[in-house]
Design a protein around this motif. Structure first.
Motif, PDB file in Angstrom:
ATOM      1  N   ALA A   1       0.835  -1.188   0.141  1.00 33.60           N
ATOM      2  CA  ALA A   1      -0.090   0.141  -0.074  1.00 33.60           C
ATOM      3  C   ALA A   1       0.883   1.170   0.456  1.00 33.60           C
ATOM      4  CB  ALA A   1      -0.864   0.275   1.287  1.00 33.60           C
ATOM      5  N   GLU A   2       0.296   2.594  -0.668  1.00 36.82           N
ATOM      6  CA  GLU A   2       1.201   3.579  -0.036  1.00 36.82           C
ATOM      7  C   GLU A   2       0.433   4.967   0.357  1.00 36.82           C
ATOM      8  OE1 GLU A   2       1.586   3.847  -4.924  1.00 36.82           O
ATOM      9  OE2 GLU A   2       3.362   2.461  -4.955  1.00 36.82           O
ATOM     10  N   MET A   3       1.040   4.915   0.497  1.00 37.89           N
ATOM     11  CA  MET A   3       0.498   6.293   1.736  1.00 37.89           C
ATOM     12  C   MET A   3       0.765   7.812   1.568  1.00 37.89           C
ATOM     13  SD  MET A   3      -0.104   4.628   5.378  1.00 37.89           S
ATOM     14  CE  MET A   3       0.518   2.319   4.932  1.00 37.89           C
TER      15      MET A   3
ATOM     16  N   GLY B   1      -2.846  -1.455   6.908  1.00 39.64           N
ATOM     17  CA  GLY B   1      -2.701   0.005   5.628  1.00 39.64           C
ATOM     18  C   GLY B   1      -3.853   1.096   6.264  1.00 39.64           C
ATOM     19  N   LYS B   2      -5.200   0.623   6.944  1.00 39.62           N
ATOM     20  CA  LYS B   2      -5.986   1.396   7.498  1.00 39.62           C
ATOM     21  C   LYS B   2      -5.637   2.187   9.033  1.00 39.62           C
ATOM     22  CE  LYS B   2      -9.750   1.704   4.638  1.00 39.62           C
ATOM     23  NZ  LYS B   2     -10.053   3.097   4.108  1.00 39.62           N
TER      24      LYS B   2
ATOM     25  N   ALA C   1      -2.824   4.484   7.768  1.00 38.69           N
ATOM     26  CA  ALA C   1      -2.592   6.100   7.402  1.00 38.69           C
ATOM     27  C   ALA C   1      -3.688   6.507   8.322  1.00 38.69           C
ATOM     28  CB  ALA C   1      -3.652   5.732   6.119  1.00 38.69           C
TER      29      ALA C   1
ATOM     30  N   VAL D   1      -2.679  10.229   7.513  1.00 34.37           N
ATOM     31  CA  VAL D   1      -2.748  10.256   6.149  1.00 34.37           C
ATOM     32  C   VAL D   1      -3.426  10.621   5.512  1.00 34.37           C
ATOM     33  CG1 VAL D   1      -2.012   9.362   4.203  1.00 34.37           C
ATOM     34  CG2 VAL D   1      -0.198   8.973   6.070  1.00 34.37           C
TER      35      VAL D   1
ATOM     36  N   ASP E   1      -4.212  10.333   1.657  1.00 38.22           N
ATOM     37  CA  ASP E   1      -4.596   9.360   0.517  1.00 38.22           C
ATOM     38  C   ASP E   1      -3.921   7.712   0.627  1.00 38.22           C
ATOM     39  OD1 ASP E   1      -5.168   8.350  -1.839  1.00 38.22           O
ATOM     40  OD2 ASP E   1      -2.873   9.701  -2.595  1.00 38.22           O
ATOM     41  N   LEU E   2      -4.392   7.117   0.903  1.00 37.86           N
ATOM     42  CA  LEU E   2      -4.540   5.988   1.094  1.00 37.86           C
ATOM     43  C   LEU E   2      -4.464   4.754  -0.549  1.00 37.86           C
ATOM     44  CD1 LEU E   2      -3.404   3.509   2.668  1.00 37.86           C
ATOM     45  CD2 LEU E   2      -5.687   3.014   3.792  1.00 37.86           C
ATOM     46  N   SER E   3      -3.695   4.783  -0.530  1.00 39.88           N
ATOM     47  CA  SER E   3      -4.420   3.205  -1.840  1.00 39.88           C
ATOM     48  C   SER E   3      -3.224   2.194  -1.887  1.00 39.88           C
ATOM     49  CB  SER E   3      -4.100   4.015  -3.633  1.00 39.88           C
ATOM     50  OG  SER E   3      -2.625   4.461  -3.668  1.00 39.88           O
TER      51      SER E   3
END
Length: 155
Positions: A26-28, A106-107, A110, A115, A117-119
């Protein structure tokens, strides 16, 4: 036994879960900082491409290693089909947990880092594809065991 279809299923499941070691999960990002979730945890990526560990992912590391190892070592237990079935069942419990843990880390990461923007990347679904392959392997092992038992009854 390379010629068995369940060996191929388990090998591809091990490859899919093993590929998680090489991909970003994941990217944040927010306005100032960029973070990346890998199998080792959440890292802050600096401008000079250096990484700093922000949130360690010990549980994610252990679960990723365990699912890959169980899939791989189950291949070599071809003479012990019942143990193979049990290990496939264990791995079928680990794999949805691995996807769930990636999503959870990830959640919550973030949220903790503030953060916006989380994808999530494509590797989030790799454990679910591996789950299907392990299920197919378990069915094929069960068919082999049923065949061996039916031949024993004939004797």
């Amino acid at each position: 036994m390379i010629q068995r279809i369940q060996t191929l299923y388990l090998f591809f499941a091990a490859l899919l879960t093993g590929s998680l070691f090489f991909f970003s999960l994941a990217e944040m990002a927010n306005m100032q900082e960029y973070y990346e979730l890998t199998w080792r945890g959440i890292f802050r990526i600096e401008q000079d491409a250096s990484e700093t560990l922000v949130i360690p992912g010990i549980a994610l590391s252990i679960l990723t290693i365990a699912t890959t190892a169980v899939s791989f070592f189950t291949i070599f237990l071809f003479k012990k089909r019942i143990l193979q079935i049990r290990l496939c069942g264990l791995n079928m419990g680990f794999l949805p947990g691995l996807s769930g843990l990636i999503y959870y880390m990830g959640k919550t990461g973030a949220k903790n880092l503030g953060v916006t923007d989380l994808s999530f990347n494509l590797p989030l679904i790799l454990p679910l594809i591996a789950l299907i392959l392990v299920f197919l392997a378990m069915r094929a092992i069960g068919k082999d065991e049923a065949l061996v038992r039916s031949i024993d009854r004939i004797r």
